[in-house]
Motif scaffolding. Sequence first.
Motif, mmCIF file in Angstrom:
data_model
loop_
_atom_site.group_PDB
_atom_site.id
_atom_site.type_symbol
_atom_site.label_atom_id
_atom_site.label_comp_id
_atom_site.label_asym_id
_atom_site.label_seq_id
_atom_site.Cartn_x
_atom_site.Cartn_y
_atom_site.Cartn_z
ATOM 1 N N ASN A 12 0.824 -1.212 0.000
ATOM 2 C CA ASN A 12 0.000 0.000 0.000
ATOM 3 C C ASN A 12 0.857 1.260 0.000
ATOM 4 O O ASN A 12 0.544 2.235 -0.685
ATOM 5 N N GLN A 13 1.948 1.244 0.764
ATOM 6 C CA GLN A 13 2.841 2.395 0.800
ATOM 7 C C GLN A 13 3.494 2.617 -0.571
ATOM 8 O O GLN A 13 3.609 3.749 -1.034
ATOM 9 N N LYS A 15 2.236 1.699 -3.429
ATOM 10 C CA LYS A 15 1.189 2.167 -4.328
ATOM 11 C C LYS A 15 0.934 3.661 -4.131
ATOM 12 O O LYS A 15 0.796 4.415 -5.101
ATOM 13 N N GLU A 16 0.902 4.115 -2.885
ATOM 14 C CA GLU A 16 0.696 5.530 -2.597
ATOM 15 C C GLU A 16 1.840 6.371 -3.159
ATOM 16 O O GLU A 16 1.618 7.442 -3.725
ATOM 17 N N ASP A 19 1.396 6.486 -6.922
ATOM 18 C CA ASP A 19 0.302 7.401 -7.263
ATOM 19 C C ASP A 19 0.751 8.856 -7.142
ATOM 20 O O ASP A 19 0.442 9.688 -7.988
#
Length: 154
Positions: A12-13, A15-16, A19
């Motif tokens: 998730n990190q 991916k952030e 992004d």
Amino acid sequence: NKETKKLKLETNQQKELADAEIVKLQAELKTMRETYDITDVDPEENSNSSSIMSDTQPNLQQLVEELQSIRPEWKLFGLFLGIPDDDLEAIDVDRRNVGDKLYVLCCKWLEMKPRGTWNDIVKALKKIERLDLAERLGKKYTSSGGTSPEHILK
């Protein structure tokens, strides 16, 4: 289970971060397009044609050079480009030379309509009945040649 949670958190990190990087790159691309007057062009659409496509955006130098013959009609032309009356009056009062008025008008239009196209110019020329110039610029800068019925009526 702890390993899975840790792996999900790391994913998730990442991916952030990815992004955020995409947003940053999109902003940089937008700035570059505006700075260098770049428009998207479909290579296949342009491959068999030597003419500039109708979504091409004029730059200040092109506008000023191509529109020299409308200097006496600059104010009416500006009106049909959508320049507000107050701005036209300010240009008229602030500038003595008609060439300067046309220059400031072109600057104002590019500022107000950064995505303006040669078709917009051709339409405004037709509205002030400068069909000679509209036809010449239409042929030079638009894919339709500025002569299609929908362009004549608009």
